[in-house]
Structures are given as C-alpha cells and as structure tokens.
Design a protein around this motif. Structure first.
Motif, PDB file in Angstrom:
ATOM      1  N   HIS A   1      28.418  13.231  24.309  1.00 25.93           N
ATOM      2  CA  HIS A   1      28.186  11.834  24.068  1.00 25.93           C
ATOM      3  C   HIS A   1      28.431  10.812  25.232  1.00 25.93           C
ATOM      4  CE1 HIS A   1      32.440  12.477  23.983  1.00 25.93           C
ATOM      5  NE2 HIS A   1      32.721  11.265  23.419  1.00 25.93           N
TER       6      HIS A   1
ATOM      7  N   HIS B   1      40.999  19.199  25.213  1.00 25.48           N
ATOM      8  CA  HIS B   1      40.694  17.725  25.022  1.00 25.48           C
ATOM      9  C   HIS B   1      41.965  17.142  24.552  1.00 25.48           C
ATOM     10  CE1 HIS B   1      39.325  13.694  23.946  1.00 25.48           C
ATOM     11  NE2 HIS B   1      38.119  14.105  24.931  1.00 25.48           N
TER      12      HIS B   1
ATOM     13  N   ASP C   1      34.197   9.774  29.845  1.00 26.20           N
ATOM     14  CA  ASP C   1      35.174  10.898  30.253  1.00 26.20           C
ATOM     15  C   ASP C   1      34.171  12.113  29.971  1.00 26.20           C
ATOM     16  OD1 ASP C   1      35.290  10.439  27.419  1.00 26.20           O
ATOM     17  OD2 ASP C   1      37.009  11.791  27.316  1.00 26.20           O
ATOM     18  N   HIS C   2      33.029  11.911  29.242  1.00 28.43           N
ATOM     19  CA  HIS C   2      31.930  13.059  29.151  1.00 28.43           C
ATOM     20  C   HIS C   2      30.514  12.989  30.003  1.00 28.43           C
ATOM     21  CE1 HIS C   2      34.344  14.896  25.996  1.00 28.43           C
ATOM     22  NE2 HIS C   2      34.876  13.498  25.843  1.00 28.43           N
TER      23      HIS C   2
ATOM     24  N   ASP D   1      35.555  15.865  20.856  1.00 24.23           N
ATOM     25  CA  ASP D   1      35.356  14.601  20.604  1.00 24.23           C
ATOM     26  C   ASP D   1      34.778  14.646  19.157  1.00 24.23           C
ATOM     27  OD1 ASP D   1      35.916  14.463  23.399  1.00 24.23           O
ATOM     28  OD2 ASP D   1      35.852  12.471  22.939  1.00 24.23           O
TER      29      ASP D   1
HETATM   30 ZN   LIG Z   1      36.567  12.399  25.271  1.00 26.09          ZN
END
Ligand SMILES: [Zn+2]
Ligand SMILES: [Zn+2]
Ligand SMILES: [Zn+2]
Length: 273
Positions: free
Chosen positions: A76, A240, A80-81, A173
């Motif tokens: 997504h 995570h 952070d991705h 996530d």
């Molecule tokens: Zn994340």
C-alpha cells in the motif's frame, strides 16, 4: 524458498525517530533484535516486498544486488512501505543499471498512483496494477492479491506468493483477514509454508481497526490450521512492530509468541523453507 526479513518495524521505526518514551530509551541502551527498521522483505534474492525509505540501508547492510531484483510487490502507499522518491534513483545520472534492467512494481490502483507519475521520466520502472483476488505472474512467482483491512486511502492489499514449491502469506498492515479471504481459501485450499502477520500492537489488545496484535495472530494460526491450509510444519511469524505496542522489546515479546507457536521477526532474520 529463502525468505529474508530486511526490516520489521511500523512507520516510526524502533527506537522511533525523535522519541523519548521509556521503551525507546530502553531499546537505545540494549540494542540487539529490538532495534527495527521499516518493513521490507526479499524472497530468493530476486523478489522484493515493499519499498520503504530504509531500502538503501537494507541493501547496504545485507549486501543485496538490486540488479537481480526484477519485481517488487507493494502492499500500500503508506511511506513505511512505499517511498517513491527513491525510485527516481533509477533515472540517468543517479545510477547506472545494466542497459536491459527493468523493475516492475505491483500495486493497487490507489497505491500505484505515486509510481505512475514517475513512469514517463523513468523508463526502467514499470507498473503492474493489481486488484483484489487477481492472480498474476512475476517471473517464476505466482502472486495472489488479497484484500486488506487498513486505511482505504492507501489502496491496501496483502499477498499470497508461491514460487511453485513453497507458498507464503505476507499479511502486514491489515486487521484480522476478511470473511471473503477465508471463503477464497476454503474454495482454493492453498497450503502455506510461511505466514507473516501484522503485529503492530504486540501484546496490547486491539482498540482500533487496521492492524493486529499477538491475540489476532494466534487466532489466525488456529483458524488456518483448522481449515487445513496450514499444519504443524507451517512457520508463523509476527512482524511489523511499533514502539506503541505493549511488551515490544524482542526479549519480552518473543517468549509470549513462542507460547503460541509463533516466531518473532527481527531485522536480518532468514527462513529457509
Ligand atoms: Zn506499515
Ligand atoms: Zn518511543
Ligand atoms: Zn499502513
């Protein structure tokens, strides 16, 4: 299949940038496996999962040759991705990849928007737009795109990845998987060798929607095993982590996860399936 955890933290990193909370102060002292960069993984040295700003540090500390990586699955658009600024390093002058080098980013329509605007100037970057329940090929991998329960403005998906021999679920996530995923698995009966689960809240029971804690991770393991899509050989890993999670230092969390038969990720952890 070789699966390597390059980064294992949520957005803030652990210790978090700027943070003076008790946890972060403690982890700055102890160091070790509690120190976490933002989440990214690499499969068999040639399939990348996510592209955070920490990609530079992951490539350096793990001696990764991105020239071998032709595909990158994006979960997504949260930074952070997916840190699109670093994709521009592919443009002439910033780097000198092999003439035939190309990298394809797989992302949902929403998550892919930030990549799409770069494509005109960066011909070596390609975008493959995916939607929920698509089954797509990425060289030797078959990737099934599954819905995530997370900030809908970020176009979230999770991935089921097989290299023809082993199958991994990468479920970061997301909240506990939606009913239509369980129905899909009931119909298609995959067999998972590795299940990577969001554990942002660590031992804190969930009080909002969008991530998981160890309690949901344990429930997922139980339900997948009962359904017959996982068994005693399946490796389950919590991943995570955030400094806001309860008992998040590795030494505190790992024994609790172990009681549930779940491993605790750390930066650099490698699993050979
Ligand atoms: Zn994340
Ligand atoms: Zn903190
Ligand atoms: Zn997110």
């Amino acid at each position: 299949m070789k699966f390597k955890f390059l980064g294992t933290a949520a957005f803030e990193g652990i210790p978090a940038l700027f943070c003076n909370c008790e946890r972060c102060r403690q982890i700055r002292q102890t160091g070790g496996r509690s120190v976490r960069t933002r989440t990214q993984a690499i499969i068999n040295d040639d399939l990348l999962v996510d592209f955070p700003a920490d990609t530079v540090s992951h490539v350096l500390s793990n001696n990764i040759d991105l020239g071998k990586v032709k595909n990158c699955l994006i979960t997504h658009s949260h930074s952070d991705h997916l840190y699109t600024e670093d994709i521009t390093i592919l443009a002439g002058g910033f780097s000198y990849p092999a003439p035939d080098y190309e990298i394809t980013f797989f992302a949902s329509e929403i998550a892919g928007k930030g990549i799409e605007r770069l494509l005109k100037d960066i011909p070596k970057a390609k975008l493959h737009t995916v939607k929920e329940f698509d089954v797509v090929g990425a060289d030797k991998y078959t990737v099934t795109v599954l819905p995530a329960i997370h900030d809908e403005h970020s176009g979230p998906v999770i991935y089921q990845i097989t290299d023809g021999e082993k199958t991994v679920l990468y479920a970061l996530d997301t909240h506990f998987p939606r009913d239509d995923i369980w129905e899909y698995w009931e119909k298609t009966k995959p067999h998972f060798d590795l299940v990577v689960m969001d554990c942002t809240n660590a031992l804190r029971p969930m009080n909002y929607v969008g991530h998981m804690s160890l309690f949901e991770n344990a429930e997922m393991k139980k339900r997948m095993t009962k359904m017959g899509i996982a068994d005693e050989k399946t490796v389950f890993v919590s991943n995570h982590f955030s400094h806001n999670g309860l008992n998040v230092p590795y030494e505190e969390f790992a024994p609790e996860a172990a009681k549930q038969g779940i491993l605790t990720s750390y930066d650099g952890m490698e699993i050979e399936l």
